[in-house]
Design a protein around this motif. Structure first.
Motif, PDB file in Angstrom:
ATOM      1  N   LYS A   1      39.847 -16.529  19.340  1.00  0.00           N
ATOM      2  CA  LYS A   1      40.574 -17.728  18.922  1.00  0.00           C
ATOM      3  C   LYS A   1      39.997 -18.314  17.629  1.00  0.00           C
ATOM      4  CE  LYS A   1      43.719 -18.462  22.150  1.00  0.00           C
ATOM      5  NZ  LYS A   1      43.640 -19.585  23.082  1.00  0.00           N
ATOM      6  N   GLY A   2      40.833 -19.124  16.970  1.00  0.00           N
ATOM      7  CA  GLY A   2      40.348 -19.878  15.822  1.00  0.00           C
ATOM      8  C   GLY A   2      40.770 -19.319  14.487  1.00  0.00           C
ATOM      9  N   THR A   3      40.206 -19.904  13.440  1.00  0.00           N
ATOM     10  CA  THR A   3      40.485 -19.475  12.074  1.00  0.00           C
ATOM     11  C   THR A   3      39.658 -18.239  11.740  1.00  0.00           C
ATOM     12  OG1 THR A   3      38.691 -20.822  11.147  1.00  0.00           O
ATOM     13  CG2 THR A   3      40.834 -21.891  11.416  1.00  0.00           C
ATOM     14  N   VAL A   4      39.900 -17.692  10.565  1.00  0.00           N
ATOM     15  CA  VAL A   4      39.107 -16.551  10.107  1.00  0.00           C
ATOM     16  C   VAL A   4      37.627 -16.931  10.056  1.00  0.00           C
ATOM     17  CG1 VAL A   4      38.659 -15.035   8.141  1.00  0.00           C
ATOM     18  CG2 VAL A   4      41.015 -15.551   8.788  1.00  0.00           C
ATOM     19  N   VAL A   5      37.362 -18.174   9.631  1.00  0.00           N
ATOM     20  CA  VAL A   5      35.967 -18.642   9.513  1.00  0.00           C
ATOM     21  C   VAL A   5      35.310 -18.767  10.879  1.00  0.00           C
ATOM     22  CG1 VAL A   5      34.498 -20.578   8.809  1.00  0.00           C
ATOM     23  CG2 VAL A   5      36.347 -19.823   7.313  1.00  0.00           C
ATOM     24  N   THR A   6      35.978 -19.423  11.829  1.00  0.00           N
ATOM     25  CA  THR A   6      35.354 -19.611  13.141  1.00  0.00           C
ATOM     26  C   THR A   6      35.219 -18.290  13.902  1.00  0.00           C
ATOM     27  OG1 THR A   6      37.505 -20.228  14.109  1.00  0.00           O
ATOM     28  CG2 THR A   6      36.042 -22.025  13.392  1.00  0.00           C
ATOM     29  N   GLN A   7      36.154 -17.372  13.691  1.00  0.00           N
ATOM     30  CA  GLN A   7      36.036 -16.057  14.334  1.00  0.00           C
ATOM     31  C   GLN A   7      34.811 -15.318  13.802  1.00  0.00           C
ATOM     32  OE1 GLN A   7      39.661 -13.705  14.279  1.00  0.00           O
ATOM     33  NE2 GLN A   7      40.912 -15.522  14.605  1.00  0.00           N
ATOM     34  N   ALA A   8      34.604 -15.390  12.487  1.00  0.00           N
ATOM     35  CA  ALA A   8      33.433 -14.729  11.897  1.00  0.00           C
ATOM     36  C   ALA A   8      32.144 -15.436  12.314  1.00  0.00           C
ATOM     37  CB  ALA A   8      33.557 -14.718  10.376  1.00  0.00           C
ATOM     38  N   ALA A   9      32.187 -16.770  12.379  1.00  0.00           N
ATOM     39  CA  ALA A   9      31.017 -17.532  12.801  1.00  0.00           C
ATOM     40  C   ALA A   9      30.641 -17.200  14.235  1.00  0.00           C
ATOM     41  CB  ALA A   9      31.279 -19.027  12.655  1.00  0.00           C
ATOM     42  N   HIS A  10      31.666 -17.014  15.079  1.00  0.00           N
ATOM     43  CA  HIS A  10      31.429 -16.655  16.484  1.00  0.00           C
ATOM     44  C   HIS A  10      30.628 -15.361  16.582  1.00  0.00           C
ATOM     45  CE1 HIS A  10      32.188 -15.200  20.552  1.00  0.00           C
ATOM     46  NE2 HIS A  10      32.555 -16.424  20.886  1.00  0.00           N
ATOM     47  N   GLN A  11      31.006 -14.363  15.800  1.00  0.00           N
ATOM     48  CA  GLN A  11      30.314 -13.078  15.847  1.00  0.00           C
ATOM     49  C   GLN A  11      28.864 -13.200  15.373  1.00  0.00           C
ATOM     50  OE1 GLN A  11      31.620 -10.412  17.373  1.00  0.00           O
ATOM     51  NE2 GLN A  11      33.334 -11.808  17.790  1.00  0.00           N
ATOM     52  N   ARG A  12      28.650 -14.015  14.367  1.00  0.00           N
ATOM     53  CA  ARG A  12      27.285 -14.214  13.854  1.00  0.00           C
ATOM     54  C   ARG A  12      26.431 -14.957  14.874  1.00  0.00           C
ATOM     55  NH1 ARG A  12      26.931 -13.315   8.049  1.00  0.00           N
ATOM     56  NH2 ARG A  12      24.847 -14.247   8.214  1.00  0.00           N
ATOM     57  N   LEU A  13      26.989 -15.988  15.480  1.00  0.00           N
ATOM     58  CA  LEU A  13      26.255 -16.758  16.489  1.00  0.00           C
ATOM     59  C   LEU A  13      25.949 -15.893  17.715  1.00  0.00           C
ATOM     60  CD1 LEU A  13      28.317 -20.043  16.169  1.00  0.00           C
ATOM     61  CD2 LEU A  13      25.840 -19.907  15.804  1.00  0.00           C
ATOM     62  N   LYS A  14      26.915 -15.083  18.090  1.00  0.00           N
ATOM     63  CA  LYS A  14      26.764 -14.195  19.254  1.00  0.00           C
ATOM     64  C   LYS A  14      25.629 -13.190  19.043  1.00  0.00           C
ATOM     65  CE  LYS A  14      29.499 -10.896  22.009  1.00  0.00           C
ATOM     66  NZ  LYS A  14      30.833 -10.227  22.110  1.00  0.00           N
ATOM     67  N   ALA A  15      25.473 -12.735  17.817  1.00  0.00           N
ATOM     68  CA  ALA A  15      24.453 -11.720  17.516  1.00  0.00           C
ATOM     69  C   ALA A  15      23.081 -12.330  17.228  1.00  0.00           C
ATOM     70  CB  ALA A  15      24.905 -10.886  16.310  1.00  0.00           C
ATOM     71  N   ASN A  16      23.018 -13.651  17.105  1.00  0.00           N
ATOM     72  CA  ASN A  16      21.761 -14.324  16.742  1.00  0.00           C
ATOM     73  C   ASN A  16      20.871 -14.470  17.981  1.00  0.00           C
ATOM     74  OD1 ASN A  16      19.739 -16.210  15.965  1.00  0.00           O
ATOM     75  ND2 ASN A  16      21.087 -16.989  14.363  1.00  0.00           N
ATOM     76  N   THR A  17      19.759 -13.777  17.996  1.00  0.00           N
ATOM     77  CA  THR A  17      18.861 -13.792  19.163  1.00  0.00           C
ATOM     78  C   THR A  17      17.931 -15.010  19.178  1.00  0.00           C
ATOM     79  OG1 THR A  17      17.273 -12.402  17.961  1.00  0.00           O
ATOM     80  CG2 THR A  17      18.888 -11.282  19.375  1.00  0.00           C
ATOM     81  N   ASN A  18      18.001 -15.840  18.128  1.00  0.00           N
ATOM     82  CA  ASN A  18      17.128 -17.021  18.059  1.00  0.00           C
ATOM     83  C   ASN A  18      17.716 -18.234  18.769  1.00  0.00           C
ATOM     84  OD1 ASN A  18      15.095 -15.785  16.421  1.00  0.00           O
ATOM     85  ND2 ASN A  18      16.447 -16.011  14.648  1.00  0.00           N
ATOM     86  N   ILE A  19      18.963 -18.109  19.212  1.00  0.00           N
ATOM     87  CA  ILE A  19      19.626 -19.251  19.845  1.00  0.00           C
ATOM     88  C   ILE A  19      20.253 -18.838  21.172  1.00  0.00           C
ATOM     89  CG2 ILE A  19      20.112 -20.448  17.665  1.00  0.00           C
ATOM     90  CD1 ILE A  19      22.957 -19.366  17.821  1.00  0.00           C
ATOM     91  N   ASN A  20      20.569 -19.838  21.972  1.00  0.00           N
ATOM     92  CA  ASN A  20      21.207 -19.616  23.277  1.00  0.00           C
ATOM     93  C   ASN A  20      22.699 -19.922  23.140  1.00  0.00           C
ATOM     94  OD1 ASN A  20      21.847 -19.399  25.984  1.00  0.00           O
ATOM     95  ND2 ASN A  20      20.914 -21.345  26.567  1.00  0.00           N
ATOM     96  N   PHE A  21      23.413 -18.971  22.526  1.00  0.00           N
ATOM     97  CA  PHE A  21      24.841 -19.170  22.246  1.00  0.00           C
ATOM     98  C   PHE A  21      25.669 -18.892  23.496  1.00  0.00           C
ATOM     99  CE2 PHE A  21      28.917 -17.460  20.358  1.00  0.00           C
ATOM    100  CZ  PHE A  21      29.396 -18.704  19.958  1.00  0.00           C
ATOM    101  N   ILE A  22      26.534 -19.859  23.865  1.00  0.00           N
ATOM    102  CA  ILE A  22      27.336 -19.704  25.086  1.00  0.00           C
ATOM    103  C   ILE A  22      28.814 -19.466  24.780  1.00  0.00           C
ATOM    104  CG2 ILE A  22      25.737 -20.930  26.584  1.00  0.00           C
ATOM    105  CD1 ILE A  22      28.843 -22.709  25.334  1.00  0.00           C
ATOM    106  N   GLY A  23      29.167 -19.376  23.479  1.00  0.00           N
ATOM    107  CA  GLY A  23      30.542 -19.078  23.109  1.00  0.00           C
ATOM    108  C   GLY A  23      31.298 -20.273  22.568  1.00  0.00           C
ATOM    109  N   ASN A  24      32.610 -20.134  22.500  1.00  0.00           N
ATOM    110  CA  ASN A  24      33.460 -21.220  22.022  1.00  0.00           C
ATOM    111  C   ASN A  24      33.535 -22.345  23.048  1.00  0.00           C
ATOM    112  OD1 ASN A  24      34.143 -19.863  19.662  1.00  0.00           O
ATOM    113  ND2 ASN A  24      35.957 -18.915  20.567  1.00  0.00           N
ATOM    114  N   ILE A  25      33.674 -23.558  22.563  1.00  0.00           N
ATOM    115  CA  ILE A  25      33.980 -24.687  23.434  1.00  0.00           C
ATOM    116  C   ILE A  25      35.174 -25.429  22.849  1.00  0.00           C
ATOM    117  CG2 ILE A  25      31.597 -24.965  24.242  1.00  0.00           C
ATOM    118  CD1 ILE A  25      31.401 -27.417  22.390  1.00  0.00           C
TER     119      ILE A  25
END
Length: 313
Positions: A188-212
């Motif tokens: 879901k989302g814009t091109v920017v938020t979709q790309a941001a989601h993938q970057r956040l998902k791959a970032n092992t320094n944070i506890n990413f739980i997905g879109n809200i």
């Protein structure tokens, strides 16, 4: 600890700021000092009028004031002895550990970017907005106004910056990071938020739980809410207005009372060389007090040093 406070900033300055400084001084540690910046011949009589006789407040004279309606960049360059310029000067020279102001928001942002500047490695400093949670406490949303448009890599870094603030200032052990979007699904989302989601998902320094979604803002799904400054500012102003409407209708509740800007005092500027907090233009003494106490907690948690450790080479 030395906390610089703009005595001339805000619609009700300097009276409200001086009163707020006195309230905060009563709650600071014995060796902590509030550096009250502004016109000494105005501030000292107020301290006398309010019967302040302690040792936690020191006046730092500044002969000029940047008014609310002035152009930020022009005003800072022309009014080098303004309370905001002097405050950032103290922060830059490490003569103050934090700087707070309820004055011209634009001037506060310009001063942060061009005086103390961003920590090396920080793509875009942001303004964090504290979000009340139904289960108690607060989360943090960023950005809420500094960056209207954000690239995916900037949103990813907001997740990291917000996590550091949440862990060390809000004392949330493993803060959950959520990306504000128009649906929970990954695509879901814009091109920017979709790309941001993938970057956040791959970032092992944070506890990413997905879109809200917007309905998740106040529940415990995420402690750090990532969004661009355009979206965040709209959400923040809407939340403030909910409180105003309830207050006008004489409807009070402990949770909704946290929507009142006075509860937290201001919004931190995150990712700069030092600690800075922007207060609401209509700040009352209570709001000024809480802004100072928030700055105290940022300094005590070594927030700026933690950004340096993570991002500086």
């Amino acid at each position: 600890m030395r906390i610089a406070l703009d005595a001339m900033g805000g619609d009700y300055a300097p009276e409200a700021v001086v009163k707020g400084a006195i309230l905060a001084a009563e709650q600071l540690e014995k060796d902590d000092v509030i550096l009250l910046i502004g016109k000494e011949d105005v501030i000292q009589p107020l301290l006398n009028e309010y019967n302040y006789a302690g040792n936690n407040i020191t006046i730092v004279h500044a002969s000029q004031v940047i008014e609310m309606g002035e152009h930020p960049t022009k005003a800072l360059s022309q009014k080098t002895d303004s309370s905001i310029a002097v405050g950032y000067g103290l922060l830059k020279m490490q003569k103050a550990d934090a700087f707070c102001s309820a004055g011209n928001t634009g001037a506060m942002l310009v001063g942060a970017m061009f005086s103390v500047k961003a920590v090396e490695g920080i793509l875009r400093p942001s303004i964090g907005g504290l979000v009340p949670k139904l289960n108690g406490g607060f989360g943090i949303m960023l950005d809420v106004g500094a960056n209207a448009d954000c690239k995916p890599e900037v949103l990813e870094q907001f997740g990291e910056i917000g996590s550091i603030y949440a862990k060390y200032v809000l004392e949330i052990p493993n803060p959950k990071v959520g990306l504000m979007n128009l649906g929970e699904e990954e695509g879901k989302g814009t091109v920017v938020t979709q790309a941001a989601h993938q970057r956040l998902k791959a970032n092992t320094n944070i506890n990413f739980i997905g879109n809200i979604e917007g309905r998740d803002l106040f529940n415990d799904k995420a402690d750090v809410i990532v969004c661009d400054g355009y979206t965040g500012n709209i959400i923040l102003k809407m939340a403030e207005n909910i409180y105003d409407i309830l207050n006008e209708k004489n409807m009070h509740d402990p949770f909704f009372d946290k929507f009142n800007y006075e509860a937290v005092g201001g919004s931190p500027i995150l990712g700069i060389n030092g600690n800075a907090v922007i207060g609401h233009g209509v700040s009352s003494p209570k709001a000024i007090c809480n802004m100072v106490l928030q700055a105290q907690k940022m300094v005590s948690s070594k927030l700026s040093e933690r950004f340096h450790k993570k991002y500086s080479v």
